[in-house]
Design a protein around this motif. Structure first.
Motif, PDB file in Angstrom:
ATOM      1  N   VAL A 591       0.946  -1.349   0.156  1.00  0.00           N
ATOM      2  CA  VAL A 591      -0.017   0.027  -0.488  1.00  0.00           C
ATOM      3  C   VAL A 591       0.694   0.951  -0.264  1.00  0.00           C
ATOM      4  CG1 VAL A 591      -1.607   1.468   0.854  1.00  0.00           C
ATOM      5  CG2 VAL A 591      -1.877  -1.538   0.861  1.00  0.00           C
ATOM      6  N   VAL A 592       1.496   1.396   0.700  1.00  0.00           N
ATOM      7  CA  VAL A 592       2.950   3.004   0.997  1.00  0.00           C
ATOM      8  C   VAL A 592       3.823   2.881  -0.370  1.00  0.00           C
ATOM      9  CG1 VAL A 592       4.635   3.712   2.234  1.00  0.00           C
ATOM     10  CG2 VAL A 592       3.549   2.039   3.615  1.00  0.00           C
ATOM     11  N   GLU A 593       3.870   1.745  -0.856  1.00  0.00           N
ATOM     12  CA  GLU A 593       4.197   1.864  -2.121  1.00  0.00           C
ATOM     13  C   GLU A 593       3.597   2.827  -3.374  1.00  0.00           C
ATOM     14  OE1 GLU A 593       6.418  -0.879  -5.116  1.00  0.00           O
ATOM     15  OE2 GLU A 593       4.688  -2.286  -4.565  1.00  0.00           O
ATOM     16  N   MET A 595       1.365   4.557  -2.564  1.00  0.00           N
ATOM     17  CA  MET A 595       0.896   6.354  -1.722  1.00  0.00           C
ATOM     18  C   MET A 595       2.284   6.924  -2.286  1.00  0.00           C
ATOM     19  SD  MET A 595      -2.308   5.720  -0.198  1.00  0.00           S
ATOM     20  CE  MET A 595      -2.842   5.516   1.595  1.00  0.00           C
ATOM     21  N   ILE A 596       3.188   6.623  -1.955  1.00  0.00           N
ATOM     22  CA  ILE A 596       4.659   7.024  -2.143  1.00  0.00           C
ATOM     23  C   ILE A 596       4.294   7.514  -3.918  1.00  0.00           C
ATOM     24  CG2 ILE A 596       6.772   7.280  -2.801  1.00  0.00           C
ATOM     25  CD1 ILE A 596       6.984   5.637  -0.024  1.00  0.00           C
ATOM     26  N   GLN A 597       4.717   9.067  -3.927  1.00  0.00           N
ATOM     27  CA  GLN A 597       3.920   9.146  -5.151  1.00  0.00           C
ATOM     28  C   GLN A 597       5.740   9.646  -6.144  1.00  0.00           C
ATOM     29  OE1 GLN A 597       1.127  12.256  -5.497  1.00  0.00           O
ATOM     30  NE2 GLN A 597      -0.342  10.756  -5.614  1.00  0.00           N
ATOM     31  N   ASP A 599       8.491  10.006  -4.791  1.00  0.00           N
ATOM     32  CA  ASP A 599       9.769   9.614  -4.065  1.00  0.00           C
ATOM     33  C   ASP A 599       9.166   7.861  -4.363  1.00  0.00           C
ATOM     34  OD1 ASP A 599      10.211   9.647  -0.992  1.00  0.00           O
ATOM     35  OD2 ASP A 599      11.675   9.028  -2.979  1.00  0.00           O
ATOM     36  N   MET A 600      11.101   7.027  -4.594  1.00  0.00           N
ATOM     37  CA  MET A 600      10.385   5.414  -4.366  1.00  0.00           C
ATOM     38  C   MET A 600      10.615   5.704  -3.204  1.00  0.00           C
ATOM     39  SD  MET A 600      11.185   4.428  -7.834  1.00  0.00           S
ATOM     40  CE  MET A 600      12.054   3.183  -7.217  1.00  0.00           C
ATOM     41  N   PHE A 601      10.118   4.327  -2.863  1.00  0.00           N
ATOM     42  CA  PHE A 601       9.783   3.175  -1.658  1.00  0.00           C
ATOM     43  C   PHE A 601      10.970   2.284  -2.294  1.00  0.00           C
ATOM     44  CE2 PHE A 601       8.726  -0.429   0.439  1.00  0.00           C
ATOM     45  CZ  PHE A 601       8.138  -0.026   2.091  1.00  0.00           C
ATOM     46  N   PRO A 621      15.408   5.658  14.559  1.00  0.00           N
ATOM     47  CA  PRO A 621      14.425   6.584  14.738  1.00  0.00           C
ATOM     48  C   PRO A 621      13.221   6.109  14.481  1.00  0.00           C
ATOM     49  CG  PRO A 621      16.687   7.212  13.729  1.00  0.00           C
ATOM     50  CD  PRO A 621      16.268   5.863  13.603  1.00  0.00           C
ATOM     51  N   ASN A 622      12.640   7.288  15.531  1.00  0.00           N
ATOM     52  CA  ASN A 622      10.718   7.319  15.089  1.00  0.00           C
ATOM     53  C   ASN A 622      10.823   7.393  13.591  1.00  0.00           C
ATOM     54  OD1 ASN A 622      11.292   8.785  17.921  1.00  0.00           O
ATOM     55  ND2 ASN A 622       9.311   8.186  17.785  1.00  0.00           N
ATOM     56  N   MET A 623       9.969   7.490  12.491  1.00  0.00           N
ATOM     57  CA  MET A 623       9.685   7.847  11.157  1.00  0.00           C
ATOM     58  C   MET A 623      10.857   7.074  10.623  1.00  0.00           C
ATOM     59  SD  MET A 623       6.877  10.106  10.415  1.00  0.00           S
ATOM     60  CE  MET A 623       8.217  10.185   8.968  1.00  0.00           C
ATOM     61  N   ALA A 624      12.057   6.172  10.954  1.00  0.00           N
ATOM     62  CA  ALA A 624      12.223   5.444  10.333  1.00  0.00           C
ATOM     63  C   ALA A 624      12.193   4.410   9.248  1.00  0.00           C
ATOM     64  CB  ALA A 624      13.665   5.234  11.290  1.00  0.00           C
ATOM     65  N   GLY A 625      10.819   4.133   9.383  1.00  0.00           N
ATOM     66  CA  GLY A 625      10.225   3.201   8.399  1.00  0.00           C
ATOM     67  C   GLY A 625       9.649   1.331   9.541  1.00  0.00           C
ATOM     68  N   LYS A 626      10.434   2.273  10.611  1.00  0.00           N
ATOM     69  CA  LYS A 626       9.995   0.535  11.571  1.00  0.00           C
ATOM     70  C   LYS A 626       8.714  -0.262  11.214  1.00  0.00           C
ATOM     71  CE  LYS A 626      11.297   2.419  15.504  1.00  0.00           C
ATOM     72  NZ  LYS A 626      11.490   4.131  15.021  1.00  0.00           N
ATOM     73  N   SER A 627       7.357   0.481  11.236  1.00  0.00           N
ATOM     74  CA  SER A 627       6.150  -0.061  10.940  1.00  0.00           C
ATOM     75  C   SER A 627       5.742  -0.656   9.635  1.00  0.00           C
ATOM     76  CB  SER A 627       5.311   1.116  11.587  1.00  0.00           C
ATOM     77  OG  SER A 627       5.641   1.342  12.736  1.00  0.00           O
TER      78      SER A 627
END
Ligand SMILES: Nc1ncnc2c1ncn2[C@@H]1O[C@H](COP(=O)(O)OP(=O)(O)OP(=O)(O)O)[C@@H](O)[C@H]1O
Length: 872
Positions: A591-593, A595-597, A599-601, A621-627
Motif C-alpha cells: 500500500v505504501v508503495e 501512496m508514495i508518488q 519518492d521511490m519506495f 529512530p522514529n519515522m525511520a520506517g520500522k512499522s
C-alpha cells in the motif's frame, strides 16, 4: 372520550404484535407512521409531523413517506438500527365492505435489508446468528442479498469475536446466554455499528431447527449438507432460518446452499490484527482507500469484488490450494492479452447474485431482466477464452461455467430492449413472443385501420355507399345506415337502434373487432404482466444454475484482478515451504508503495526461520520506517497465503497458521480501558494463542507504561517468544528500548536489525534501509524538530539530553530543573533509557524469565519494581 376508528383499531392491533418495529402503514399512495413511530421518523428522516383524527379526542401524531420513494427512507431508518415493519393492504373478501385489511408483509432489519441502496453496496450484508451454550458457540450467517450462507462452531469467545470482525455483520441475533458470555456489546454496537438482539428461545429448538433446514435446502437429512458434525452451528442455522421466515415472509428460494466451514481451514487473524494490517479498510478513516483491498481489487464485477474481499479475509493454509491459485495467476499473467480480453468480457456483467435475490423476492423488474440478458451474453465468450488457460483451477472453473444460453435465449426472445421500470403498464414483451400479445398490441395501434377496412369491405359487399362505422359510449361500435339505403341491409346485420333518419347495426365481425379493440389495452397490460411474471418464475426455477455460474464468474474475476495487479505492480510468484522459513528479497509495502508518488519506495529483505533467526529486534529512530517494514512482511505473508503474488523480487514463504500484530495504541479498542491495559490484553492474547508456526509483529511493546516496566515487559516477552519450549514464534519486534539489543548475544535465535539513517549536520536523513545490528541513537529530538516542535523546546530538549547522557536516568531526572513549559519528563523518556548496569536489570538477568509463564514473569517484574521503589 371517543373510540378509535376501525382503521386505527387495526393499526393498534398490528402495532401491539410488533412493538419493536416502526410500522410503515400503507394508506393509498403513502406509508404513514403514527404516535411514537411518527415522532421518531419525523426526527430521523427530517419530515413534517402532522396530526390525524383517529377517533380519540387528541389527534394522533402522524407523518408519511410516498410509496414510490419509500425505499430510501426505509433504508435510512434501517441503517440507523431501527426495524421497520412494512404493512400493506391485502385482499380479504371476509372483511366487511369498505374495510381494507392490512398486514405485515415484511420486517426489514439491518441484516435483511434488500433496498436498492443496499443491493448496490459493494460489500456483503450479513445477518449472523450466534448460539451460545457452555462456552461453545454455533455461528450461522447469511447475506440475503447474495444467498451466501455459512456456518461454523467455535470453542471460545475470542474466536467468535474474530468471526464477527471477519464478516462485519450488520445484525446479530442470539440467545440469552450470548449476552452473558463476556462479549463487549458496547463495542459491537458503538464501534462496529452492529445491531445485536436476543431472539426467543423457541427459535433455538434443535428439532424444529433441523426441520427448517431440511425444508429450506430440500434435503432428507443433514448429512448431505455436511452439518452432522456441527450441532452448534446447526442450531444457530435453524434459528436463523426461523427468524428469516418470520421477518421476510416471502420466498427465500435463493438461499439454496449452506457452506459449513472450520475456522482452522484458514489463517487465523484476530480482530485487532485485521485492523492493524488495514486489510479491507484503514484504521483511522475506515475507508477502503489506503487498505490492502484497495490495492488488490481491480475486479470488474460486484461478485468478483465480494469474492476478493472474502479471499483476503480468509487466507488459506493448505499449500496445494494456494499453489492452485498461483498457477491460475501464472496463466493470467503470462497471457496478458487473454487476461485483458477476459476482463473486458467481465466488465458488462451485472451483479447476478443480487439480481437473483430480486427474482426471489419477486421485485425484479423488466430492466433487471435486460441486465440479466446483457450479462449472460458474455458467458460463452468467457468460456471460450478460458480455453486458453491450461492450469487446473481455471480449467475446472471453465468446466463448471454454465453459459445459460437457454435463459439468454428466453430473455432475448421475450423482453424488449428498453423496457419500462413498471411491470403493469405494458411495453415489456417483444413482438413475436406470444400471438395473443401481438394481436392485442395490434388491436391497440391498428384498431382504427381495421375499422376502416371493415367499413370499406361492408360498403363494397352491400352497395351502401354512405355506410359508416361509428362509436358512442352506450352502444360502442356500430354500422350507421341512412334510411335511403335501408333496403340494401343484408340479413346478417343485427339491428341495434332505430333513429329518425338512420338505423344502427352491428355484425359478428364488428362485435369481435370491437371487443378486441376496446378491451385490448387492459388485456394487453394484464397479459404482458402475466407473461413477464412467468418469465421471472422460469428464472427463479433456474436459480441453482445461475448461482453456480455467478460463483464461477466471481472467482474468475477475483483471479484476473490479482493477476492484473501482480503484473502492473511487478509482483512475483512466491515459493511456499513447510519448514517455517520466511525469506523475502527486496520486499515492499503493497500500500505504501502506491501512496508514495514521486519518492521511490526502498525495498528491504526479511529473513526469519525456526532456528537462529526466530526473532528480529528492530531499532531505529522514529519515522525511520520500522512499522512499515514489519507490516510489509506480514502483508507479504498474508498475500502469499491468499494466493496472490507479492511485492518483492523473490519470496519463499513458510506457511503460517496465524498472524498477530500489536501495533501502536489502538485507541478505539480502549472502551473504558487504559491504553496500557489494552496493550497488555493484546499481548496476553498473543502469548496465549500464538503457536510456533505463527508470525508475530510487535511494535513497541511496553511503550504505554513507565520506562522500567515497559522495558522489563518487552524483555520478558522477547525471552518468552524466542524460546521454542515456551512459544518459539517467528517475530518482528520493533522497539525504542535500545537495551533490548543486548538480547542478541544472549539468546541464539534473536538478531538485531536497524533502519539506517544518515546524520547531516544537526539533521538526519532517512535511508529506509534495514541493516544488521542495533541502532545506537534514537534521534528523537531531531524527529521532533522535523515535526515542527518549536525551536525553544528542541534546544531545551538537546540540553537535557546532553545532561542525561552520562548518567543514570532515574537519579539524574531528579536533578533536572523545570524550564518554562517543559516540566515533564516525557520528552526524554524515550530518548535516554536506564543502562543495563542498574541493579534492577542485573537481578533481572540472573533470573531466568524464560522458565516462567508470561504472567509469572510480569508478576515477578512488578515485585522487583516495588522493591526498587522502596529502595528509592
Ligand atoms: N521503505 C520505505 N521507502 C520509502 N518510504 C518509506 C519506507 N518505509 C517507510 N517509509 C515512509 O516513512 C514513513 C514513516 O514510517 P513508519 O511509520 O514505518 O516509521 P516508524 O519507524 O515506525 O516510526 P515511529 O517509530 O515513529 O512509529 C511512512 O509513512 C512512509 O511514508
Amino acid at each position: 372520550m371517543g373510540k378509535l376508528t376501525p382503521m386505527m383499531q387495526q393499526y393498534m392491533k398490528i402495532k401491539e404484535e410488533n412493538k419493536d418495529c416502526i410500522l410503515f402503514y400503507r394508506l393509498g399512495d403513502f406509508y404513514e407512521m403514527f404516535f411514537d413511530d411518527a415522532l421518531i421518523a419525523s426526527q430521523e428522516l427530517e419530515i413534517t409531523l402532522t396530526g390525524k383524527n383517529c377517533g380519540l379526542e387528541e389527534r394522533a401524531p402522524m407523518c408519511g413517506v410516498p410509496y414510490h420513494a419509500a425505499d430510501s427512507y426505509l433504508n435510512k431508518l434501517v441503517e440507523k438500527g431501527y426495524k421497520v415493519g412494512i404493512c400493506e393492504q391485502v385482499e380479504d373478501p371476509s372483511q366487511a365492505k369498505g374495510i381494507v385489511k392490512r398486514e405485515i408483509v415484511r420486517i426489514v432489519t439491518p441484516g435483511t435489508n434488500i433496498s436498492q441502496q443496499s443491493l448496490d453496496d459493494e460489500k456483503n450484508n450479513y445477518l449472523m446468528c450466534i448460539f451460545c451454550s457452555d462456552g461453545c458457540f454455533g455461528i450461522s450467517l447469511v447475506d440475503v442479498t447474495t444467498g451466501d450462507f455459512r456456518t461454523t462452531s467455535v470453542d471460545s469467545l475470542a474466536k467468535v469475536q474474530d468471526e464477527i470482525f471477519k464478516f462485519a455483520p450488520a445484525e446479530i441475533i442470539c440467545n440469552d446466554a450470548f449476552f452473558i458470555s463476556g462479549i463487549d456489546l458496547d463495542y459491537l454496537r458503538d464501534k462496529m455499528s452492529v445491531m445485536v438482539s436476543g431472539i426467543d428461545h423457541y427459535y433455538f429448538d434443535e428439532d424444529q431447527g433441523i426441520e427448517r433446514i431440511k425444508q429450506q435446502f430440500k434435503v432428507g437429512n443433514l448429512e448431505g449438507l455436511g452439518l452432522t458434525d456441527n450441532p452448534m452451528g446447526t442450531i444457530a442455522t435453524g434459528a436463523l432460518l426461523g427468524y428469516l421466515h418470520e421477518t421476510q415472509k416471502s420466498s427465500l428460494d435463493h438461499l439454496m446452499h449452506i457452506t459449513p466451514y472450520e475456522t482452522g481451514e484458514f489463517m487465523i487473524i484476530d480482530s485487532s490484527s485485521r485492523r492493524n494490517l488495514e486489510l479491507c479498510e484503514t484504521l483511522r478513516d475506515k475507508q477502503k482507500k489506503g487498505s490492502l483491498l484497495w490495492v488488490l481489487d481491480k475486479t470488474k464485477t460486484a461478485m468478483g469484488a465480494r469474492m476478493l474481499r472474502n479471499m483476503l479475509e480468509q487466507p488459506l493454509i493448505d499449500k496445494k490450494k494456494i499453489e492452485e491459485r498461483y498457477d491460475a495467476l501464472d496463466s493470467l499473467t503470462s497471457q496478458a492479452m487473454v487476461r485483458e480480453e477476459l476482463r473486458e468480457y467481465l466488465n458488462p456483467i451485472y451483479d447476478l447474485e443480487r439480481l437473483m435475490t430480486k427474482v426471489s423476492y419477486k421485485t425484479a423488474n423488466p430492466r433487471d431482466m435486460i441486465a440479466f440478458k446483457t450479462s449472460l451474453k458474455w458467458l460463452p465468450p468467457i468460456k471460450t477464452i478460458l480455453e486458453e488457460c491450461r492450469d487446473p483451477l481455471l480449467t475446472s472453473l471453465k468446466e463448471q461455467l454454465d453459459t445459460l444460453e437457454d435463459i439468454w435465449g428466453l430473455l432475448e426472445d421475450s423482453i424488449v430492449e428498453e423496457p419500462p421500470l413498471a411491470v403493469k403498464e405494458g411495453g415489456i414483451i417483444k413482438e413475436g413472443f406470444k400471438d395473443d400479445i401481438d394481436k392485442l398490441k395490434r388491436a391497440k395501434t391498428e384498431g382504427k385501420q381495421w375499422l376502416m377496412e371493415l367499413e370499406e369491405r361492408e360498403r363494397k359487399a352491400t352497395g351502401i355507399k354512405n355506410l359508416k362505422v361509428k362509436f358512442n359510449k352506450v352502444f360502442g361500435y356500430y354500422l350507421d345506415v341512412t334510411n335511403s339505403y335501408k333496403d340494401l341491409v343484408p340479413d346478417h346485420y343485427i339491428r341495434k337502434q332505430t333513429l329518425a333518419n338512420s338505423e344502427r347495426y352491428t355484425t359478428e365481425e364488428l362485435n369481435q373487432l370491437a371487443d378486441t379493440i376496446l378491451g385490448s389495452e387492459d388485456r394487453l397490460y394484464a397479459l404482458e404482466y402475466e407473461t413477464f411474471v412467468n418469465i421471472r418464475e422460469t428464472l427463479a426455477g433456474e436459480m441453482e444454475r445461475i448461482a453456480r455460474t455467478a460463483n464461477v464468474i466471481a472467482q474468475v474475476d477475483a483471479l484476473a484482478s490479482l493477476a492484473y495487479v501482480a503484473e502492473r505492480n511487478h509482483y512475483v510468484r512466491p515459493k511456499l515451504n513447510l519448514r517455517g522459513t520466511i525469506d523475502i528479497k527486496d520486499g515492499r509495502h503493497p500500500v505504501v508503495e502506491q501512496m508514495i508518488q514521486n519518492d521511490m519506495f526502498i525495498p528491504n529483505d526479511t529473513y526469519l526461520d525456526q532456528k537462529k533467526n526466530r526473532v528480529a529486534i528492530i531499532t531505529g529512530p522514529n519515522m525511520a520506517g520500522k512499522s512499515t517494514y514489519m507490516r510489509q512482511a506480514a502483508l507479504i505473508v498474508l498475500m502469499a497465503q491468499v494466493g496472490s503474488f507479492v511485492p518483492a523480487s523473490k519470496a519463499n514463504i513458510g506457511i503460517v497458521d496465524r498472524i498477530f500484530t500489536r501495533v501502536g495504541a489502538s485507541d478505539d479498542l480502549a472502551s473504558g480501558q487504559s491504553t496500557f491495559m489494552v496493550e497488555m490484553s493484546e499481548v496476553a492474547n498473543i502469548l496465549r494463542n500464538a503457536t510456533k508456526n505463527s508470525l508475530l509483529i510487535l511494535d513497541e511493546i511496553g511503550r504505554g507504561t513507565s520506562t522500567y516496566d515497559g522495558l522489563s515487559i518487552a524483555w520478558a516477552v522477547v525471552e518468552y517468544i524466542s524460546n521454542p519450549k515456551l512459544l518459539g514464534a517467528k517475530t518482528l519486534f520493533a522497539t525504542h528500548y535500545h537495551e533490548l539489543t543486548e538480547l542478541e548475544g544472549k539468546i541464539d535465535s534473536v538478531n538485531n536489525y536497524c533502519i539506517a539513517v544518515k546524520e547531516q549536520g544537526d539533521d538526519i536523513v532517512f535511508l529506509r534501509k534495514i541493516i544488521k545490528g542495533g541502532a545506537d541513537k534514537s534521534y528523537g529530538v531531531q524527529v521532533a524538530k522535523l515535526a515542527g516542535v518549536p525551536e525553544t523546546v528542541i534546544a531545551r530538549a538537546k540540553e537535557i539530553s546532553r545532561e542525561l547522557s552520562d548518567h543514570d536516568i532515574a537519579s539524574r531526572a531528579k536533578d533536572i530543573q523545570p524550564y518554562g513549559e517543559v516540566q515533564q519528563l516525557s520528552l526524554f523518556q524515550h530518548t535516554d533509557e536506564p543502562t543495563m548496569e542498574h541493579p534492577f536489570m542485573a537481578e533481572l538477568r540472573e533470573k531466568n524469565l524464560a522458565d516462567m509463564t508470561p504472567l509469572e514473569a510480569l508478576n515477578y517484574l512488578y515485585t522487583l519494581q516495588e522493591k526498587l521503589r522502596k529502595e528509592d
